[in-house]
Design a protein around this motif. Structure first.
Motif, PDB file in Angstrom:
ATOM      1  N   HIS A 135      38.097  92.036  59.145  1.00  0.00           N
ATOM      2  CA  HIS A 135      37.801  92.692  58.014  1.00  0.00           C
ATOM      3  C   HIS A 135      38.454  93.847  57.504  1.00  0.00           C
ATOM      4  CE1 HIS A 135      33.698  91.343  58.397  1.00  0.00           C
ATOM      5  NE2 HIS A 135      33.628  91.848  59.696  1.00  0.00           N
ATOM      6  N   PHE A 136      39.941  93.869  58.496  1.00  0.00           N
ATOM      7  CA  PHE A 136      40.938  94.915  58.233  1.00  0.00           C
ATOM      8  C   PHE A 136      42.080  94.407  57.786  1.00  0.00           C
ATOM      9  CE2 PHE A 136      38.404  96.972  61.726  1.00  0.00           C
ATOM     10  CZ  PHE A 136      37.721  98.146  61.126  1.00  0.00           C
ATOM     11  N   LYS A 137      43.001  95.212  56.954  1.00  0.00           N
ATOM     12  CA  LYS A 137      44.306  94.595  56.524  1.00  0.00           C
ATOM     13  C   LYS A 137      45.408  95.493  56.918  1.00  0.00           C
ATOM     14  CE  LYS A 137      42.402  92.051  52.556  1.00  0.00           C
ATOM     15  NZ  LYS A 137      42.257  91.925  51.094  1.00  0.00           N
ATOM     16  N   ASP A 138      46.755  94.816  56.962  1.00  0.00           N
ATOM     17  CA  ASP A 138      47.953  95.815  57.157  1.00  0.00           C
ATOM     18  C   ASP A 138      47.864  96.631  58.569  1.00  0.00           C
ATOM     19  OD1 ASP A 138      48.805  94.527  54.773  1.00  0.00           O
ATOM     20  OD2 ASP A 138      48.060  96.278  53.676  1.00  0.00           O
ATOM     21  N   TYR A 139      47.997  97.889  58.211  1.00  0.00           N
ATOM     22  CA  TYR A 139      48.297  98.781  59.340  1.00  0.00           C
ATOM     23  C   TYR A 139      46.687  98.905  60.160  1.00  0.00           C
ATOM     24  CZ  TYR A 139      48.098 103.118  62.009  1.00  0.00           C
ATOM     25  OH  TYR A 139      47.715 103.985  63.058  1.00  0.00           O
ATOM     26  N   MET A 140      45.648  98.765  59.645  1.00  0.00           N
ATOM     27  CA  MET A 140      44.342  98.606  60.359  1.00  0.00           C
ATOM     28  C   MET A 140      44.209  97.342  61.079  1.00  0.00           C
ATOM     29  SD  MET A 140      43.167 101.786  60.070  1.00  0.00           S
ATOM     30  CE  MET A 140      41.399 101.381  60.706  1.00  0.00           C
ATOM     31  N   ALA A 141      44.575  96.392  60.529  1.00  0.00           N
ATOM     32  CA  ALA A 141      44.568  95.254  61.205  1.00  0.00           C
ATOM     33  C   ALA A 141      45.391  95.188  62.584  1.00  0.00           C
ATOM     34  CB  ALA A 141      44.810  93.989  60.400  1.00  0.00           C
ATOM     35  N   ASP A 142      46.709  95.601  62.108  1.00  0.00           N
ATOM     36  CA  ASP A 142      47.258  95.818  63.523  1.00  0.00           C
ATOM     37  C   ASP A 142      46.815  96.631  64.595  1.00  0.00           C
ATOM     38  OD1 ASP A 142      49.228  94.095  62.264  1.00  0.00           O
ATOM     39  OD2 ASP A 142      50.587  95.642  61.310  1.00  0.00           O
ATOM     40  N   LYS A 143      46.500  97.824  64.306  1.00  0.00           N
ATOM     41  CA  LYS A 143      45.706  98.813  65.146  1.00  0.00           C
ATOM     42  C   LYS A 143      44.376  98.201  65.775  1.00  0.00           C
ATOM     43  CE  LYS A 143      44.100 103.437  65.150  1.00  0.00           C
ATOM     44  NZ  LYS A 143      43.581 104.912  64.241  1.00  0.00           N
ATOM     45  N   ALA A 145      44.112  94.868  66.348  1.00  0.00           N
ATOM     46  CA  ALA A 145      44.559  93.889  67.106  1.00  0.00           C
ATOM     47  C   ALA A 145      44.962  94.553  68.472  1.00  0.00           C
ATOM     48  CB  ALA A 145      45.593  93.228  66.599  1.00  0.00           C
ATOM     49  N   ALA A 146      45.763  95.735  68.344  1.00  0.00           N
ATOM     50  CA  ALA A 146      46.291  96.350  69.697  1.00  0.00           C
ATOM     51  C   ALA A 146      45.258  96.902  70.289  1.00  0.00           C
ATOM     52  CB  ALA A 146      47.186  97.607  69.066  1.00  0.00           C
ATOM     53  N   GLN A 147      44.052  97.337  69.651  1.00  0.00           N
ATOM     54  CA  GLN A 147      42.925  97.761  70.427  1.00  0.00           C
ATOM     55  C   GLN A 147      42.319  96.781  71.348  1.00  0.00           C
ATOM     56  OE1 GLN A 147      39.132  98.602  68.598  1.00  0.00           O
ATOM     57  NE2 GLN A 147      39.515 100.756  68.752  1.00  0.00           N
ATOM     58  N   GLU A 148      42.329  95.524  70.805  1.00  0.00           N
ATOM     59  CA  GLU A 148      41.630  94.383  71.365  1.00  0.00           C
ATOM     60  C   GLU A 148      42.535  94.018  72.534  1.00  0.00           C
ATOM     61  OE1 GLU A 148      40.991  91.086  68.631  1.00  0.00           O
ATOM     62  OE2 GLU A 148      39.158  91.937  68.230  1.00  0.00           O
ATOM     63  N   LEU A 149      43.796  94.227  72.753  1.00  0.00           N
ATOM     64  CA  LEU A 149      44.605  94.098  73.899  1.00  0.00           C
ATOM     65  C   LEU A 149      43.873  94.802  75.192  1.00  0.00           C
ATOM     66  CD1 LEU A 149      48.183  93.920  72.288  1.00  0.00           C
ATOM     67  CD2 LEU A 149      46.741  91.996  73.133  1.00  0.00           C
ATOM     68  N   PHE A 150      43.514  95.864  74.947  1.00  0.00           N
ATOM     69  CA  PHE A 150      43.234  96.784  75.961  1.00  0.00           C
ATOM     70  C   PHE A 150      41.718  96.729  76.102  1.00  0.00           C
ATOM     71  CE2 PHE A 150      46.922  98.914  74.248  1.00  0.00           C
ATOM     72  CZ  PHE A 150      47.692  99.081  75.549  1.00  0.00           C
ATOM     73  N   ILE A 151      40.877  96.690  75.361  1.00  0.00           N
ATOM     74  CA  ILE A 151      39.405  96.920  75.286  1.00  0.00           C
ATOM     75  C   ILE A 151      38.761  95.409  75.405  1.00  0.00           C
ATOM     76  CG2 ILE A 151      37.132  97.807  74.313  1.00  0.00           C
ATOM     77  CD1 ILE A 151      39.352  99.926  75.184  1.00  0.00           C
ATOM     78  N   GLY A 152      39.365  94.463  74.796  1.00  0.00           N
ATOM     79  CA  GLY A 152      38.859  93.128  74.622  1.00  0.00           C
ATOM     80  C   GLY A 152      38.544  92.819  73.267  1.00  0.00           C
ATOM     81  N   ILE A 153      38.310  91.429  72.808  1.00  0.00           N
ATOM     82  CA  ILE A 153      37.885  90.893  71.832  1.00  0.00           C
ATOM     83  C   ILE A 153      36.389  91.469  71.152  1.00  0.00           C
ATOM     84  CG2 ILE A 153      37.619  88.782  70.307  1.00  0.00           C
ATOM     85  CD1 ILE A 153      39.167  87.452  72.399  1.00  0.00           C
ATOM     86  N   HIS A 154      36.675  91.799  69.816  1.00  0.00           N
ATOM     87  CA  HIS A 154      35.233  92.320  69.293  1.00  0.00           C
ATOM     88  C   HIS A 154      34.424  91.201  69.087  1.00  0.00           C
ATOM     89  CE1 HIS A 154      37.902  96.054  67.766  1.00  0.00           C
ATOM     90  NE2 HIS A 154      37.214  96.295  68.679  1.00  0.00           N
ATOM     91  N   ASP A 155      33.688  90.750  70.158  1.00  0.00           N
ATOM     92  CA  ASP A 155      32.681  89.649  70.080  1.00  0.00           C
ATOM     93  C   ASP A 155      31.598  89.939  70.908  1.00  0.00           C
ATOM     94  OD1 ASP A 155      31.635  87.258  69.190  1.00  0.00           O
ATOM     95  OD2 ASP A 155      33.299  86.166  69.986  1.00  0.00           O
ATOM     96  N   LEU A 156      30.658  89.256  71.192  1.00  0.00           N
ATOM     97  CA  LEU A 156      29.387  89.417  71.789  1.00  0.00           C
ATOM     98  C   LEU A 156      29.405  90.047  73.299  1.00  0.00           C
ATOM     99  CD1 LEU A 156      26.337  89.206  71.789  1.00  0.00           C
ATOM    100  CD2 LEU A 156      26.533  86.980  72.415  1.00  0.00           C
ATOM    101  N   PRO A 157      30.578  89.401  74.118  1.00  0.00           N
ATOM    102  CA  PRO A 157      30.882  90.083  75.369  1.00  0.00           C
ATOM    103  C   PRO A 157      30.677  91.577  75.468  1.00  0.00           C
ATOM    104  CG  PRO A 157      31.569  88.059  75.363  1.00  0.00           C
ATOM    105  CD  PRO A 157      31.313  88.200  74.202  1.00  0.00           C
ATOM    106  N   LEU A 158      31.669  92.113  74.623  1.00  0.00           N
ATOM    107  CA  LEU A 158      32.206  93.437  74.367  1.00  0.00           C
ATOM    108  C   LEU A 158      31.095  94.069  73.815  1.00  0.00           C
ATOM    109  CD1 LEU A 158      34.723  95.111  75.125  1.00  0.00           C
ATOM    110  CD2 LEU A 158      35.304  94.948  72.998  1.00  0.00           C
ATOM    111  N   VAL A 159      30.363  93.571  72.762  1.00  0.00           N
ATOM    112  CA  VAL A 159      29.212  94.334  72.082  1.00  0.00           C
ATOM    113  C   VAL A 159      28.173  94.640  73.336  1.00  0.00           C
ATOM    114  CG1 VAL A 159      27.218  94.065  70.611  1.00  0.00           C
ATOM    115  CG2 VAL A 159      29.583  93.372  69.829  1.00  0.00           C
ATOM    116  N   ILE A 160      27.803  93.517  74.239  1.00  0.00           N
ATOM    117  CA  ILE A 160      26.936  93.608  75.237  1.00  0.00           C
ATOM    118  C   ILE A 160      27.153  94.728  76.149  1.00  0.00           C
ATOM    119  CG2 ILE A 160      25.693  92.526  77.072  1.00  0.00           C
ATOM    120  CD1 ILE A 160      24.582  91.662  74.238  1.00  0.00           C
ATOM    121  N   TYR A 161      28.594  94.778  76.538  1.00  0.00           N
ATOM    122  CA  TYR A 161      29.171  95.731  77.402  1.00  0.00           C
ATOM    123  C   TYR A 161      28.866  97.254  76.982  1.00  0.00           C
ATOM    124  CZ  TYR A 161      32.689  98.335  80.475  1.00  0.00           C
ATOM    125  OH  TYR A 161      33.134  99.173  81.188  1.00  0.00           O
TER     126      TYR A 161
END
Length: 201
Positions: A135-143, A145-161
């Motif tokens: 849903h994001f572009k440019d800087y926000m998309a990079d930010k 993606a960097a967040q996903e490296l530490f927290i995890g992919i924004h998908d069902l497992p992380l939502v449940i967590y």
């Protein structure tokens, strides 16, 4: 073959927090300290990770909202069972005298916890894809993606967590408030003993 390429469905930060929580739970069992704030947080951390891991492995085809509700209910039951286990092995169990709390306090607690659950679960129901990086572009998309490296992919497992991590304490508190209101209905008020002690002195 196991794919260890980044980002992970459940990132290194939740895994590290779960490792700490597992150690805290192990220490509470080993020392028989019983149910403390540290062991309660440890229980929650372990249960949240196990819920996310089960969802990641099972990949349920149910509606997201149903999976969230089921995870919170089962997570609450697991927290109560583990808390009961810690209480049963406690070295010295203090005598606890139940006293009736003011109905206004209990009702406001029940309303607060129910409102929190309604808002949080309602947000996930209304905006299931709000946090995904596409849903994001440019800087926000990079930010993102960097967040996903530490927290995890924004998908069902992380939502449940996060739904278990945030929703289960509110559901536990809601159940405890209702239980207190029912079990202490005919008992003296909590502040009556203090008043009587002050008069006797």
């Amino acid at each position: 073959m196991l794919d260890l390429s980044f980002p992970w469905p459940i990132g290194p930060v939740p895994i590290a927090l779960t490792a700490w929580a597992t150690y805290g739970l192990y220490r509470a069992i080993l020392t028989r300290d019983g149910l403390t704030w540290v062991s309660a947080v440890s229980i929650l951390g372990v249960v949240a990770f196990l819920a996310a891991l089960n969802v990641h492995i099972a990949k349920p085809a149910f509606n997201l909202f149903f999976v969230i509700m089921l995870a919170q209910v089962l997570g609450t039951a697991a927290c109560f069972l583990l808390a009961k286990l810690l209480w049963s092995i406690k070295k010295t169990k203090p005598v606890q005298l139940l006293r009736r709390q003011a109905n206004r306090k209990l009702l406001s607690g029940i309303a607060g916890m129910a409102g929190f659950l309604l808002v949080m679960d309602g947000a996930f129901y209304l905006f299931p894809d709000a946090g995904k990086c596409e849903h994001f572009k440019d800087y926000m998309a990079d930010k993102c993606a960097a967040q996903e490296l530490f927290i995890g992919i924004h998908d069902l497992p992380l939502v449940i967590y996060f739904c278990v991590l945030l929703g289960v304490p509110a559901l536990v508190a809601l159940i405890l408030f209702v239980w207190l209101m029912i079990t202490t209905a005919g008992l003296p008020m909590a502040d009556e003993s203090n008043t009587e002690g002050g008069v006797g002195a």
